[in-house]
Design a protein around this motif. Sequence first.
Motif, PDB file in Angstrom:
ATOM      1  N   ARG A 100       0.825  -1.217   0.000  1.00  0.00           N
ATOM      2  CA  ARG A 100       0.000   0.000   0.000  1.00  0.00           C
ATOM      3  C   ARG A 100       0.853   1.258   0.000  1.00  0.00           C
ATOM      4  O   ARG A 100       0.406   2.312  -0.486  1.00  0.00           O
ATOM      5  CB  ARG A 100      -0.931   0.001   1.221  1.00  0.00           C
ATOM      6  CG  ARG A 100      -1.956  -1.124   1.216  1.00  0.00           C
ATOM      7  CD  ARG A 100      -2.851  -1.071   2.439  1.00  0.00           C
ATOM      8  NE  ARG A 100      -2.080  -1.158   3.670  1.00  0.00           N
ATOM      9  CZ  ARG A 100      -2.610  -1.102   4.890  1.00  0.00           C
ATOM     10  NH1 ARG A 100      -3.921  -0.964   5.030  1.00  0.00           N
ATOM     11  NH2 ARG A 100      -1.839  -1.187   5.959  1.00  0.00           N
ATOM     12  N   SER A 101       2.061   1.174   0.515  1.00  0.00           N
ATOM     13  CA  SER A 101       2.939   2.347   0.539  1.00  0.00           C
ATOM     14  C   SER A 101       3.683   2.531  -0.786  1.00  0.00           C
ATOM     15  O   SER A 101       4.287   3.579  -1.021  1.00  0.00           O
ATOM     16  CB  SER A 101       3.951   2.228   1.679  1.00  0.00           C
ATOM     17  OG  SER A 101       4.820   1.122   1.470  1.00  0.00           O
ATOM     18  N   LYS A 102       3.627   1.527  -1.630  1.00  0.00           N
ATOM     19  CA  LYS A 102       4.349   1.580  -2.905  1.00  0.00           C
ATOM     20  C   LYS A 102       3.440   1.923  -4.081  1.00  0.00           C
ATOM     21  O   LYS A 102       3.906   2.359  -5.138  1.00  0.00           O
ATOM     22  CB  LYS A 102       5.046   0.249  -3.156  1.00  0.00           C
ATOM     23  CG  LYS A 102       6.137  -0.063  -2.132  1.00  0.00           C
ATOM     24  CD  LYS A 102       6.736  -1.434  -2.349  1.00  0.00           C
ATOM     25  CE  LYS A 102       7.937  -1.667  -1.440  1.00  0.00           C
ATOM     26  NZ  LYS A 102       7.603  -1.607  -0.021  1.00  0.00           N
ATOM     27  N   PHE A 103       2.137   1.714  -3.918  1.00  0.00           N
ATOM     28  CA  PHE A 103       1.170   2.017  -4.976  1.00  0.00           C
ATOM     29  C   PHE A 103      -0.002   2.763  -4.344  1.00  0.00           C
ATOM     30  O   PHE A 103      -0.418   2.462  -3.222  1.00  0.00           O
ATOM     31  CB  PHE A 103       0.672   0.741  -5.647  1.00  0.00           C
ATOM     32  CG  PHE A 103       1.765  -0.113  -6.239  1.00  0.00           C
ATOM     33  CD1 PHE A 103       2.295   0.169  -7.487  1.00  0.00           C
ATOM     34  CD2 PHE A 103       2.278  -1.197  -5.530  1.00  0.00           C
ATOM     35  CE1 PHE A 103       3.305  -0.619  -8.042  1.00  0.00           C
ATOM     36  CE2 PHE A 103       3.277  -1.990  -6.059  1.00  0.00           C
ATOM     37  CZ  PHE A 103       3.794  -1.697  -7.323  1.00  0.00           C
ATOM     38  N   SER A 104      -0.571   3.704  -5.079  1.00  0.00           N
ATOM     39  CA  SER A 104      -1.571   4.598  -4.495  1.00  0.00           C
ATOM     40  C   SER A 104      -2.975   4.003  -4.428  1.00  0.00           C
ATOM     41  O   SER A 104      -3.742   4.320  -3.517  1.00  0.00           O
ATOM     42  CB  SER A 104      -1.623   5.911  -5.285  1.00  0.00           C
ATOM     43  OG  SER A 104      -1.954   5.662  -6.641  1.00  0.00           O
ATOM     44  N   ASN A 105      -3.327   3.170  -5.372  1.00  0.00           N
ATOM     45  CA  ASN A 105      -4.725   2.711  -5.441  1.00  0.00           C
ATOM     46  C   ASN A 105      -4.854   1.218  -5.114  1.00  0.00           C
ATOM     47  O   ASN A 105      -5.394   0.421  -5.868  1.00  0.00           O
ATOM     48  CB  ASN A 105      -5.320   2.987  -6.827  1.00  0.00           C
ATOM     49  CG  ASN A 105      -4.495   2.398  -7.966  1.00  0.00           C
ATOM     50  OD1 ASN A 105      -3.298   2.194  -7.810  1.00  0.00           O
ATOM     51  ND2 ASN A 105      -5.132   2.124  -9.085  1.00  0.00           N
ATOM     52  N   ILE A 106      -4.328   0.858  -3.941  1.00  0.00           N
ATOM     53  CA  ILE A 106      -4.397  -0.532  -3.475  1.00  0.00           C
ATOM     54  C   ILE A 106      -5.155  -0.598  -2.153  1.00  0.00           C
ATOM     55  O   ILE A 106      -4.968   0.242  -1.276  1.00  0.00           O
ATOM     56  CB  ILE A 106      -2.993  -1.121  -3.284  1.00  0.00           C
ATOM     57  CG1 ILE A 106      -2.377  -1.463  -4.636  1.00  0.00           C
ATOM     58  CG2 ILE A 106      -3.038  -2.384  -2.445  1.00  0.00           C
ATOM     59  CD1 ILE A 106      -1.087  -2.230  -4.509  1.00  0.00           C
ATOM     60  N   GLU A 107      -5.997  -1.609  -2.048  1.00  0.00           N
ATOM     61  CA  GLU A 107      -6.669  -1.905  -0.784  1.00  0.00           C
ATOM     62  C   GLU A 107      -6.444  -3.371  -0.465  1.00  0.00           C
ATOM     63  O   GLU A 107      -6.481  -4.224  -1.358  1.00  0.00           O
ATOM     64  CB  GLU A 107      -8.167  -1.598  -0.890  1.00  0.00           C
ATOM     65  CG  GLU A 107      -8.923  -1.764   0.412  1.00  0.00           C
ATOM     66  CD  GLU A 107     -10.362  -1.284   0.329  1.00  0.00           C
ATOM     67  OE1 GLU A 107     -11.175  -1.742   1.155  1.00  0.00           O
ATOM     68  OE2 GLU A 107     -10.670  -0.470  -0.555  1.00  0.00           O
ATOM     69  N   VAL A 108      -6.206  -3.677   0.801  1.00  0.00           N
ATOM     70  CA  VAL A 108      -5.963  -5.054   1.236  1.00  0.00           C
ATOM     71  C   VAL A 108      -7.041  -5.470   2.226  1.00  0.00           C
ATOM     72  O   VAL A 108      -7.291  -4.772   3.215  1.00  0.00           O
ATOM     73  CB  VAL A 108      -4.571  -5.214   1.877  1.00  0.00           C
ATOM     74  CG1 VAL A 108      -4.363  -6.660   2.347  1.00  0.00           C
ATOM     75  CG2 VAL A 108      -3.470  -4.822   0.901  1.00  0.00           C
ATOM     76  N   ILE A 109      -7.671  -6.593   1.960  1.00  0.00           N
ATOM     77  CA  ILE A 109      -8.629  -7.187   2.887  1.00  0.00           C
ATOM     78  C   ILE A 109      -8.014  -8.485   3.397  1.00  0.00           C
ATOM     79  O   ILE A 109      -7.660  -9.368   2.610  1.00  0.00           O
ATOM     80  CB  ILE A 109      -9.980  -7.470   2.209  1.00  0.00           C
ATOM     81  CG1 ILE A 109     -10.641  -6.169   1.775  1.00  0.00           C
ATOM     82  CG2 ILE A 109     -10.900  -8.259   3.144  1.00  0.00           C
ATOM     83  CD1 ILE A 109     -11.932  -6.360   0.998  1.00  0.00           C
TER      84      ILE A 109
END
Length: 303
Positions: A49-58
């Motif tokens: 998430r810190s390397k790409f702007s439009n990522i979400e992790v569930i």
Amino acid sequence: MIKCIAGITTYNPRYDRLYDNVKSIVGQVDKVLIVDNHSENINEIFSLRSKFSNIEVISNDSNYGIAFAMNIIGAYAKKNNYEWFMTLDQDSVCPINLIEEYSKYVNPSIGIISPYISFNQHFISQLLGKNRCIREEERFIKKKYVLYAVSSGQLIRTKAWEECDGFWNYLFIDYVDQELCFHMTKLGYKILQVKSCELSHEPGIEDKVFGIKTAKQNAMREYYCARNSRLVYWVYRKEYMEAIRRTPLILSMKRIANVILIKEKIPSKIKAICLGVADAYKWKLNYSQKGRRPSEIENHRRY
């Protein structure tokens, strides 16, 4: 170009391959949704998430299987009004123009658009049946309607997924993609394979015994292959007997022969195959007449 999200299901992924996976697709979609099935390296996954702007992790609190995870992706797409969503395995890497190419073929009759999967052809053919992958001479055909395709790289119409009541959670892992495709085509949707789009995918572990290529699977996978091959066969054989080239009995015999050739944990793997067969017949006896999704045993798993 169509607006969509891409979902990646993870379970103890190799970080460098997952990073390449995300990097290849993140600029092509509105959002990348990673659904993790309780990986040991979850902190590495969150670090993306810190390397790409439009990522979400569930992060799921247990391994609920690939079907459950992909249903989370479908539900997210529906909730956020995305007409399409993509499913990716953790070890796949997309071409940089995948969504652009897919956009050329979107029409109301299409339920799924899938790519050409580039991996060890002979190995996958032996494991899953030659109808499951593309023969080398067919690669120059630009597009083709098929009855089913592997889940990685699939662009799925959210409405069609919803009409199918999603992926069949009970299958857990094996035959999940095949079942959805069969269900979708029964409803009148088409599955389009765009062979000009090539997706890089790492196959499972293979070995060679006496010159014969064999596939290494753990006991859990042997169980689900044995069980789910029968469930899908029983539900869809009337409509798709031509596509289901090998009966579950022949497949199980091949798997047992494969286990013996590899000489690795033979008793536990043969036991897993037998348990898979037994549970399939239990489902057929007690639940098959109640519909495709036996809710009473959704959470029952031996592995």
